[in-house]
Design a protein around this motif. Structure first.
Motif, short mmCIF file in Angstrom:
data_model
loop_
_atom_site.label_atom_id
_atom_site.label_comp_id
_atom_site.label_asym_id
_atom_site.label_seq_id
_atom_site.Cartn_x
_atom_site.Cartn_y
_atom_site.Cartn_z
N ASP A 132 0.83 -1.22 0.00
CA ASP A 132 0.00 0.00 0.00
C ASP A 132 0.86 1.27 0.00
N ILE A 133 2.12 1.12 0.32
CA ILE A 133 3.01 2.30 0.37
C ILE A 133 3.22 2.83 -1.04
N LYS A 134 3.05 4.14 -1.19
CA LYS A 134 3.15 4.74 -2.53
C LYS A 134 4.62 4.95 -2.92
N SER A 135 5.20 3.92 -3.49
CA SER A 135 6.57 4.01 -4.00
C SER A 135 6.86 2.77 -4.83
N GLU A 136 7.95 2.83 -5.59
CA GLU A 136 8.34 1.65 -6.37
C GLU A 136 9.18 0.71 -5.51
N VAL A 137 9.89 1.33 -4.56
CA VAL A 137 10.86 0.58 -3.75
C VAL A 137 10.66 0.91 -2.28
N ILE A 138 10.83 -0.09 -1.43
CA ILE A 138 10.76 0.15 0.02
C ILE A 138 12.04 -0.42 0.64
N ILE A 139 12.70 0.41 1.41
CA ILE A 139 13.85 -0.10 2.18
C ILE A 139 13.34 -0.35 3.59
N VAL A 140 13.47 -1.60 4.04
CA VAL A 140 13.01 -1.98 5.37
C VAL A 140 14.23 -2.25 6.25
N GLN A 141 14.33 -1.46 7.31
CA GLN A 141 15.41 -1.71 8.26
C GLN A 141 14.83 -2.46 9.46
N ILE A 142 15.36 -3.64 9.75
CA ILE A 142 14.96 -4.37 10.96
C ILE A 142 15.97 -3.95 12.02
N PHE A 143 15.47 -3.32 13.08
CA PHE A 143 16.38 -2.77 14.08
C PHE A 143 15.85 -3.07 15.48
N SER A 144 16.59 -2.66 16.48
CA SER A 144 16.09 -2.68 17.85
C SER A 144 16.71 -1.53 18.61
N MET A 145 15.90 -0.92 19.45
CA MET A 145 16.42 0.15 20.31
C MET A 145 17.57 -0.37 21.18
N TYR A 146 17.54 -1.67 21.43
CA TYR A 146 18.50 -2.28 22.35
C TYR A 146 19.79 -2.73 21.68
N GLN A 150 16.36 14.05 -6.94
CA GLN A 150 15.09 14.23 -7.64
C GLN A 150 14.61 12.97 -8.34
N PHE A 151 15.55 12.13 -8.78
CA PHE A 151 15.17 10.88 -9.45
C PHE A 151 14.63 9.84 -8.45
N LEU A 152 15.23 9.83 -7.27
CA LEU A 152 14.87 8.78 -6.28
C LEU A 152 13.74 9.20 -5.34
N LYS A 153 13.63 10.49 -5.10
CA LYS A 153 12.59 11.00 -4.17
C LYS A 153 11.21 10.53 -4.64
N GLY A 154 10.48 9.92 -3.76
CA GLY A 154 9.14 9.42 -4.11
C GLY A 154 9.17 7.98 -4.62
N LYS A 155 10.32 7.62 -5.24
CA LYS A 155 10.42 6.25 -5.76
C LYS A 155 10.80 5.27 -4.65
N ILE A 156 11.68 5.74 -3.73
CA ILE A 156 12.15 4.87 -2.64
C ILE A 156 11.67 5.42 -1.30
N LYS A 157 11.00 4.58 -0.53
CA LYS A 157 10.57 4.96 0.82
C LYS A 157 11.28 4.07 1.83
N LEU A 158 11.50 4.64 3.00
CA LEU A 158 12.29 3.96 4.03
C LEU A 158 11.43 3.77 5.28
N ILE A 159 11.42 2.54 5.81
CA ILE A 159 10.73 2.30 7.08
C ILE A 159 11.61 1.45 8.01
N GLY A 160 11.33 1.50 9.29
CA GLY A 160 12.06 0.68 10.27
C GLY A 160 11.09 -0.19 11.05
N ILE A 161 11.50 -1.41 11.33
CA ILE A 161 10.69 -2.33 12.15
C ILE A 161 11.48 -2.61 13.42
N GLY A 162 10.92 -2.23 14.57
CA GLY A 162 11.61 -2.42 15.85
C GLY A 162 11.35 -3.82 16.40
N ALA A 163 12.26 -4.76 16.13
CA ALA A 163 12.06 -6.16 16.55
C ALA A 163 12.04 -6.27 18.07
#
Lengths: 195, 197
Positions: B69-83, B105-118
């Protein structure tokens, strides 16, 4: 033939990934304890009690006693079961970025395990160091943990968090499931109550 | 006699190995990182209450949503932890990665970044975001549900995922540990993604 089977099983086991989302910083150094009995002792202290005093050797070389903070600082005691085990290795590094939380409530954090000092030295170094004093309840083995009623039958302590206020009174005592990390949010709420 | 027993043993060995492989892949009991070229699960993410993150991802407020559902061609998912100490050290690099994407300008909107706090609660994820001034959405995965689906990886782990024409998700990059140089990581990712101008 049996040997071949054992080798095959070992090969598969070597590919095991972390179950608890552990940090890459500890990759290959963590001993997998498997799932342990959640709690294996009976707490001997309760909220409102005077906290049993203790004096333990710390990583810095000094002995640190609980009573030395009386009238000066609230004290959070973080007991973790053992160095180089899954959940413990990911608990204290989190407190490294939460120093402000402790400061806001005029509290000091003391980290305690039943490991000896050289083990604690190597383990905390692997974490990149910690800002709070780390104490060794190694000898007489688990004496302080025993006083608080959090020494397990296997010689490790429970995973427990206690808050002792400036008057030396226990304001919070929580033994959590040894297999799980306590939520920082719960501790933050308790620290807020001190203000 | 020995020859006969080998005739039986060999197929039995194959059968046992085959069944073991099915067990490993189906239960995820001994999972490792998902690999480049493989499909990525269309994980369900908790709803966002509003603000910049909703706008950034282009999703509806107040509803759970999927990665697709995320509006982009690419999603970068970072699996992280505060710890995790490496995630803490890595935070400025990941912030820089976001800036590099948003300034291009070429990448803006095409790639979105999210983090998952395991294994992180909402409080812990928010604390991490506040502490490191993280400007992209971080999601709590307190019970390791997402973490289990994405290979029970060590933290941090980075997945660069491309949407396919038929609505699937394909892994272009799968990296464990630090990305060190965000510029280089982005360049390598763009190369692996084969994005069309």
């Amino acid at each position: 033939m049996k040997k071949k089977w054992l080798l095959a099983i070992c090969f598969i086991c070597l590919n095991i990934s972390p179950v608890f989302g552990e940090s890459y910083a500890f990759k290959e150094y963590i001993f997998d304890t498997g799932k342990l009995k959640p709690v294996d002792s009976i707490l001997k202290v309760k909220i409102g009690d005077k906290a049993p005093d203790f004096s333990l050797p710390s990583l810095s070389g000094d002995k640190i006693s609980l009573s030395s903070f009386k009238g000066k600082k609230n004290v959070v005691l973080s007991f973790v079961p053992a160095a180089w085990t899954p959940v413990c290795s990911d608990q204290w590094p989190g407190y490294n970025i939460a120093q402000e939380l402790f400061k806001e409530s005029d509290s000091i954090l003391l980290g305690i395990t039943v490991d000896n000092i050289p083990t604690l030295y190597a383990w905390t170094k692997q974490m990149g160091g910690v800002w709070f004093p780390v104490l060794s309840d190694f000898w007489p083995h688990g004496n302080v943990s025993e006083k608080y009623g959090i020494l397990r039958s296997t010689g490790e302590s429970e995973r427990a968090l206690l808050i002792v206020d400036k008057n030396g009174i226990i304001r919070y005592a929580k033994v959590v499931d040894i297999n799980k990390r306590p939520d920082l949010g719960d501790l933050a709420k308790e620290l807020e109550k001190l203000n | 006699m020995k020859h006969t027993s080998n005739i039986i043993r060999i197929p039995v060995c194959f059968l046992v190995c085959f069944l073991l492989c099915i067990f490993v892949t189906s239960t995820n009991a001994f999972a490792g990182p998902l690999l480049k070229g493989k499909s990525f699960p269309d994980i369900l993410l908790p709803s966002l209450s509003g603000g910049g993150n909703v706008e950034y991802l282009g999703v509806k407020t107040g509803n759970n949503f999927n990665l697709t559902d995320i509006k982009s061609e690419v999603i970068i998912v970072q699996i992280f932890s505060m710890y995790c100490p490496n995630c803490q050290k890595e935070a400025p690099n990941v912030n820089r990665l976001l800036s590099l994407i948003e300034e291009n300008q070429f990448l803006k909107g095409k790639i979105k970044l999210i983090g998952i706090g395991a294994g992180n609660s909402q409080f812990e994820v928010e604390y991490f975001a506040k502490n490191y001034n993280v400007k992209f959405p971080l999601f709590s995965d307190k019970d390791y549900e997402i973490h289990t689906k994405v290979g029970k990886v060590w933290t941090p782990h980075f997945y660069v995922i491309k949407k396919t024409a038929i609505g699937g998700l394909i892994i272009a990059v799968s990296v464990s540990g630090s990305i060190n140089n965000p510029q280089l990581f982005l360049e390598n990712s763009v190369r692996a993604l084969k994005l069309k101008k």
